[in-house]
Design an enzyme around this catalytic site. Structure first.
Site, PDB file in Angstrom:
ATOM      1  N   ASP A 178       0.738  -1.015  -0.053  1.00 58.69           N
ATOM      2  CA  ASP A 178       0.154   0.020   0.154  1.00 58.69           C
ATOM      3  C   ASP A 178       0.724   1.358   0.064  1.00 58.69           C
ATOM      4  O   ASP A 178       0.687   2.128   0.765  1.00 58.69           O
ATOM      5  CB  ASP A 178      -0.760  -0.065   1.392  1.00 58.69           C
ATOM      6  CG  ASP A 178      -1.897   1.028   1.515  1.00 58.69           C
ATOM      7  OD1 ASP A 178      -2.445   1.785   0.246  1.00 58.69           O
ATOM      8  OD2 ASP A 178      -1.999   1.665   2.573  1.00 58.69           O
ATOM      9  N   GLU A 453       3.559  -8.065   7.395  1.00 56.07           N
ATOM     10  CA  GLU A 453       2.238  -8.598   7.137  1.00 56.07           C
ATOM     11  C   GLU A 453       2.387  -9.842   6.119  1.00 56.07           C
ATOM     12  O   GLU A 453       1.915 -10.011   5.089  1.00 56.07           O
ATOM     13  CB  GLU A 453       1.223  -7.635   6.621  1.00 56.07           C
ATOM     14  CG  GLU A 453       0.780  -6.730   7.670  1.00 56.07           C
ATOM     15  CD  GLU A 453      -0.376  -5.981   7.306  1.00 56.07           C
ATOM     16  OE1 GLU A 453      -0.817  -5.950   6.151  1.00 56.07           O
ATOM     17  OE2 GLU A 453      -0.777  -5.033   8.126  1.00 56.07           O
ATOM     18  N   TYR A 506      -6.557  -3.124  12.354  1.00 53.93           N
ATOM     19  CA  TYR A 506      -7.293  -1.949  12.008  1.00 53.93           C
ATOM     20  C   TYR A 506      -8.812  -2.077  12.738  1.00 53.93           C
ATOM     21  O   TYR A 506      -9.780  -2.116  11.859  1.00 53.93           O
ATOM     22  CB  TYR A 506      -7.424  -1.550  10.579  1.00 53.93           C
ATOM     23  CG  TYR A 506      -6.170  -1.210  10.409  1.00 53.93           C
ATOM     24  CD1 TYR A 506      -5.810   0.480  10.507  1.00 53.93           C
ATOM     25  CD2 TYR A 506      -4.911  -1.927   9.780  1.00 53.93           C
ATOM     26  CE1 TYR A 506      -4.363   0.725  10.158  1.00 53.93           C
ATOM     27  CE2 TYR A 506      -3.691  -1.477   9.679  1.00 53.93           C
ATOM     28  CZ  TYR A 506      -3.529  -0.048   9.766  1.00 53.93           C
ATOM     29  OH  TYR A 506      -2.095   0.312   9.546  1.00 53.93           O
TER      30      TYR A 506
HETATM   31  C1  GCB Z   1      -1.300  -2.236   6.778  1.00 50.45           C
HETATM   32  C2  GCB Z   1      -0.112  -2.176   5.937  1.00 50.45           C
HETATM   33  C3  GCB Z   1       0.300  -0.606   5.508  1.00 50.45           C
HETATM   34  C4  GCB Z   1      -0.978  -0.167   5.057  1.00 50.45           C
HETATM   35  C5  GCB Z   1      -2.141  -0.072   5.982  1.00 50.45           C
HETATM   36  C6  GCB Z   1      -3.351   0.504   5.586  1.00 50.45           C
HETATM   37  O1  GCB Z   1      -1.536  -2.925   7.303  1.00 50.45           O
HETATM   38  O2  GCB Z   1       0.977  -2.610   6.852  1.00 50.45           O
HETATM   39  O3  GCB Z   1       1.101  -0.790   4.664  1.00 50.45           O
HETATM   40  O4  GCB Z   1      -0.913   1.129   4.450  1.00 50.45           O
HETATM   41  O5  GCB Z   1      -2.392  -1.358   6.485  1.00 50.45           O
HETATM   42  O6  GCB Z   1      -3.644   1.803   5.791  1.00 50.45           O
HETATM   43  O7  GCB Z   1      -4.132   0.048   4.943  1.00 50.45           O
END
Ligand code: GCB
Length: 636
Positions: A178, A453, A506
């Site tokens: 990402d 990840e 998240y």
């Molecule tokens: C994650 C990743 C990171 C992303 C983030 C997101 O888990 O490690 O690279 O930018 O989520 O904001 O989706």
């Protein structure tokens, strides 16, 4: 092969450094062998003679500097060229080296039409001696091919796919990570000189021990010996390699005895330790009585303290001084066990960010102004740590971190790996080996992160990571290993090998978006379960919410500044509970600042989970985070 040399190019009385940064000529090549310019030998002549070139700054990513979409999204090869003179003086009894801070992803370099070096894997330095290929007192032409193609065996991985367009099939790059796959000559290019016989490599490790023969005890002062707190001794173990002694350039050559080293450790103007090394190996120890230790930001009134280590190489025949190299050294001790992470014997709680090297226009290009602003913001907000998500950051940023007492979880460029073949394993080990070689002398580098990840629910990931961890442990035993895991505890096969378990989650964003009241219980439960299962220190390496600056809503809704604040508050509740469990050792917001990503309908002008905008101005949440981080500074 193990990395050799690559000391940061500092100048000294025996070394000149000359920057090749500035405007270069630039030409886009294609993806295939027939279009990339290699078969046509574009390196054999001036690039402008092949096609009209563009002006391109170094260091910078090339993607966002023109208005051409085909350059922004370019896949394959680009060519850079610049000319330079070196004077005759440089031909006298010297070696001349060419060093790149990083070219992403791979590079081939020609000097005056002769190939001098190749390198794979972005974000890492490489160098080559060019003495024999240089024209002294004349103009030289340096040509660099840079290829951004990512495949299943590159680190990180990508896939090349075809799309049907009006003009026929177009080849383009996809990837699952990402952040935008910026490319180009991302860090500085320098020429530097060394003497013929030179200091090639330095490896130091530091420790702090109690001074058992503390002889500063002064009976006359009336002090009772039993009441005294014994002083400390700072230990700096060093291993210095010299090269160029004979044509084999090995330190163990018969001539080796004709050299000796003199090492001095300076605190400002005072020499606090020194050592002479003769014989066959330049290994030894410097001892500093009651050293000023390297402490993280605000853990001590004096944080980020650095000594200067001076290394003088002399000829044993006439004692003349041959080479001098100076570097900064922070004295500190790292320890960890089942439940804690200690620095200088004190428990550490890490509070900071996942970050990116990313900014408007220059992409991932090194920029001292940006670096300065970022460190000022880190200090303003009270962070004491960050993770170099998801690749090694610049050597200059590591020096900033040393000086500012910012602890670094140093991550290699493996992201979202879901393939575990031998070709990838080889490159992943190389990425870690190069990273550890580069950063092992930095006091700020406190932990290695071997991946972000990876798809560790897959069975093949188990032998793969067992081997990665075994290998890294042969390179460095002085720092704990971690990885940022997002696979559920029951399915993950990597955590068992780690010293410290980091997890990315998240809650109320990708899971249960909008449900702020699910966060605290979920974070607590997950952290407790990781700890219960593996008996290791645990840290939360990512949490956050995309936030559009200026968007407000009450009650809070996703994407608003108010939602980011509320989401942080719910996490803080969980962290406050977990801190009391002892084994919970850190919290990292995702992300320090907004950053560019590939185009996707979930990304409005990039990833907006920053606490700062891409311009490095605060969103509302920054003030809340500042209050918390300063509170944590006082608590620990
Ligand atoms: C994650 C990743 C990171 C992303 C983030 C997101 O888990 O490690 O690279 O930018 O989520 O904001 O989706």
């Amino acid at each position: 092969p193990l990395t050799q040399g690559l000391l940061y190019p500092f100048e000294s009385e025996s070394r000149d450094v000359r920057s090749l940064d500035g405007m270069w000529r630039f030409l886009k090549g294609g993806y295939n062998d027939s279009t990339n310019g290699l078969e046509e030998k574009w390196y054999a002549t001036d690039l402008d003679k092949i096609k009209p070139t563009l002006a391109m700054p170094v260091p910078a990513s090339y993607n966002d500097l023109t208005t051409d979409e085909s350059l922004r999204d370019h896949l394959g090869v680009v060519w850079y060229e610049r000319k330079f003179f070196v004077s005759h003086d440089w031909s006298l009894d010297k070696r001349v080296w060419l060093r790149f801070g990083s070219v992403h992803y791979s590079a081939i370099v020609w000097l005056n039409g002769v190939e001098v070096v190749r390198h794979d894997i972005g974000h890492l330095p490489f160098e080559v001696e060019i003495t024999d290929h240089l024209r002294f007192g004349a103009q030289n032409r340096l040509t660099v091919l840079c290829n951004n193609t990512l495949t299943r065996s590159t680190v990180p991985q990508g896939e090349v796919v075809q799309l049907l367009t009006d003009a026929g099939n177009k080849t383009f790059q996809t990837y699952t990570f990402d952040f935008f796959n910026y490319a180009g000559i991302h860090r500085s290019v320098v020429l530097y000189t060394t003497p013929k016989v030179y200091i090639q490599d330095i490896h130091i490790t530091t420790d702090v021990v109690v001074d058992s023969n503390d002889d500063d005890y002064d009976e006359a002062s009336g002090e009772k010996e039993a009441d005294r707190i014994p002083g400390n001794i700072g230990i700096i173990d060093f291993k210095v390699t010299i090269a160029g002694v004979d044509s084999n350039e090995v330190t163990e050559s018969p001539d080796f005895q004709s050299y000796y080293l003199h090492l001095q450790l300076r605190a400002a103007d005072e020499i606090v330790a020194h050592e002479m090394c003769k014989g066959r190996t330049f290994n030894g120890t410097l001892r500093v009585k009651n050293p000023i230790l390297w402490w993280p930001y605000l853990m001590n009134p004096v944080y980020g303290y650095l000594y200067t280590l001076e290394i003088y190489l002399h000829s044993a025949t006439d004692e003349s001084l041959i080479d001098v190299y100076r570097m900064k050294v922070g004295i500190r001790k790292i320890q960890w066990d089942e439940s804690s992470f200690l620095l200088n014997g004190q428990k550490i709680y890490l509070h900071g960010f996942g970050r990116h090297e990313d900014s408007d226009l220059r992409g991932k290009g090194l920029d001292y102004a940006l670096l300065t602003r970022d460190f000022n913001l880190l200090k303003w907000i009270g962070a004491n740590a960050y993770r170099t998500s998801h690749y090694p950051y610049s050597e200059e940023s590591m020096q900033f971190a040393d000086e500012n007492g910012i602890m670094i979880i140093d991550e290699c460029s493996s992201v979202n790996t879901d393939y575990f073949g031998a070709d990838l394993l080889y490159n992943h080990k190389s990425a870690l080996e190069q990273l550890i070689h580069r950063d092992r002398n930095h006091p700020s580098a406190i932990m290695w992160s071997i991946a972000n990840e990876p798809r560790t629910q897959k069975n093949q990931s188990e032998p793969y990571f067992r081997e990665i961890v075994r290998y890294v442990k042969t390179l460095d035993l002085t720092r704990p290993l971690t990885a940022a895991i997002n696979v559920e505890i029951g399915k993950d096969k990597l955590a068992q090998f780690l010293d410290i378990i980091s997890f990315n989650r998240y809650n109320a964003w990708y899971h249960n978006a909008g449900h702020l009241d699910t966060i605290s219980i979920a974070v607590k439960t997950e952290a407790i379960n990781w700890n219960k299962k593996y008996k290791r220190p645990i840290l939360m390496s990512e949490y956050g919410a995309d936030t559009l600056e200026g968007l407000h809503s009450l009650p809070e809704t996703i994407w608003s500044e108010d939602y980011q604040i509320a989401l942080f508050g719910q996490h803080f509740k969980a962290f406050d509970y977990l801190i009391k469990q002892n084994w919970f050792i850190g919290e990292f917001v995702w992300n320090f600042a907004d950053f560019k990503t590939e185009q996707a309908y979930t990304r409005v002008g990039g990833n907006k989970k920053g606490v700062f905008t891409r311009n490095r101005q605060p969103k509302s949440s920054a003030h809340l985070l500042r209050e918390r981080y300063y509170g944590l500074c006082k608590q620990f």
